[in-house]
Design an enzyme around this catalytic site. Sequence first.
Site, PDB file in Angstrom:
ATOM      1  N   GLY A   7      40.374  44.539  27.092  1.00 42.28           N
ATOM      2  CA  GLY A   7      40.236  43.132  26.729  1.00 42.28           C
ATOM      3  C   GLY A   7      38.789  42.818  26.425  1.00 42.28           C
ATOM      4  N   ALA A   9      35.331  40.196  26.609  1.00 39.61           N
ATOM      5  CA  ALA A   9      34.597  39.563  27.695  1.00 39.61           C
ATOM      6  C   ALA A   9      35.320  38.283  28.109  1.00 39.61           C
ATOM      7  CB  ALA A   9      33.168  39.247  27.247  1.00 39.61           C
ATOM      8  N   ARG A  10      35.499  38.126  29.406  1.00 41.87           N
ATOM      9  CA  ARG A  10      36.149  36.943  29.990  1.00 41.87           C
ATOM     10  C   ARG A  10      37.573  36.721  29.479  1.00 41.87           C
ATOM     11  NH1 ARG A  10      32.925  37.549  33.694  1.00 41.87           N
ATOM     12  NH2 ARG A  10      31.038  36.338  33.873  1.00 41.87           N
ATOM     13  N   LYS A  13      41.000  40.383  31.898  1.00 42.18           N
ATOM     14  CA  LYS A  13      41.415  41.770  32.132  1.00 42.18           C
ATOM     15  C   LYS A  13      41.197  42.204  33.573  1.00 42.18           C
ATOM     16  CE  LYS A  13      37.117  43.553  30.234  1.00 42.18           C
ATOM     17  NZ  LYS A  13      36.520  42.220  30.128  1.00 42.18           N
ATOM     18  N   SER A  14      40.065  41.834  34.172  1.00 40.28           N
ATOM     19  CA  SER A  14      39.805  42.222  35.566  1.00 40.28           C
ATOM     20  C   SER A  14      40.767  41.520  36.509  1.00 40.28           C
ATOM     21  CB  SER A  14      38.362  41.913  35.957  1.00 40.28           C
ATOM     22  OG  SER A  14      37.477  42.764  35.278  1.00 40.28           O
ATOM     23  N   THR A  33      31.369  50.243  38.710  1.00 42.21           N
ATOM     24  CA  THR A  33      30.437  51.044  37.925  1.00 42.21           C
ATOM     25  C   THR A  33      29.182  50.282  37.527  1.00 42.21           C
ATOM     26  OG1 THR A  33      31.485  50.446  35.836  1.00 42.21           O
ATOM     27  CG2 THR A  33      32.336  52.409  36.971  1.00 42.21           C
ATOM     28  N   HIS A  48      32.680  39.024  40.854  1.00 45.49           N
ATOM     29  CA  HIS A  48      33.749  40.002  41.069  1.00 45.49           C
ATOM     30  C   HIS A  48      33.922  40.301  42.559  1.00 45.49           C
ATOM     31  CE1 HIS A  48      35.018  41.578  37.053  1.00 45.49           C
ATOM     32  NE2 HIS A  48      33.935  40.930  36.695  1.00 45.49           N
TER      33      HIS A  48
END
Length: 175
Positions: A7, A9-10, A13-14, A33, A48
């Site tokens: 996906g 940025a923003r 996806k996370s 990472t 996050h």
Amino acid sequence: MIELVLGGARSGKSRYAEQQALASGLPVVYIATAEAGDDEMHRRIQHHQQRRPQHWLTVEEPIALADVISEYAGKQHCLLVDCLTLWLCNALFDKQGRLQEQRYRQQADALCTALTASRQHIIMVSNEVGLGVVAADAMTRRFVDEAGFLHQRLAQLSDKVVLVTAGLPQILKNA
């Protein structure tokens, strides 16, 4: 099962990947990472960290991703890697921005080998960066090209590939 979540940025996806990890019912090992090279990146990392459950084990590894995956390969965990494009940048370039071709090739091959050998539930998050205009400088073009090649390679190894746009997951592959 190996799942690749792509996906922009923003894009969400996370968050989607985190929901999938929770739904696995397995203990989660979150493999981060990112490295905080500036204040803005530090804030992104904090965002996050605050969003994910406290009981998840976090392993920070900017380059030797395959080693961490292999370390947990025989254990009953869901591994969540966030994110592959930051890993790619870390492996492909040194901190001065110099190309590290051999290091990256070795790390990418090791990653694919570790994924193939693992029987874990692995969810990998990555930015889809190839949908825009062609970058003006050679370094950025190289990064975008390598991200595209990496995504193709990992998509072949993955059981499931999802593209998240505006928080909406679109399943591209579900073997």
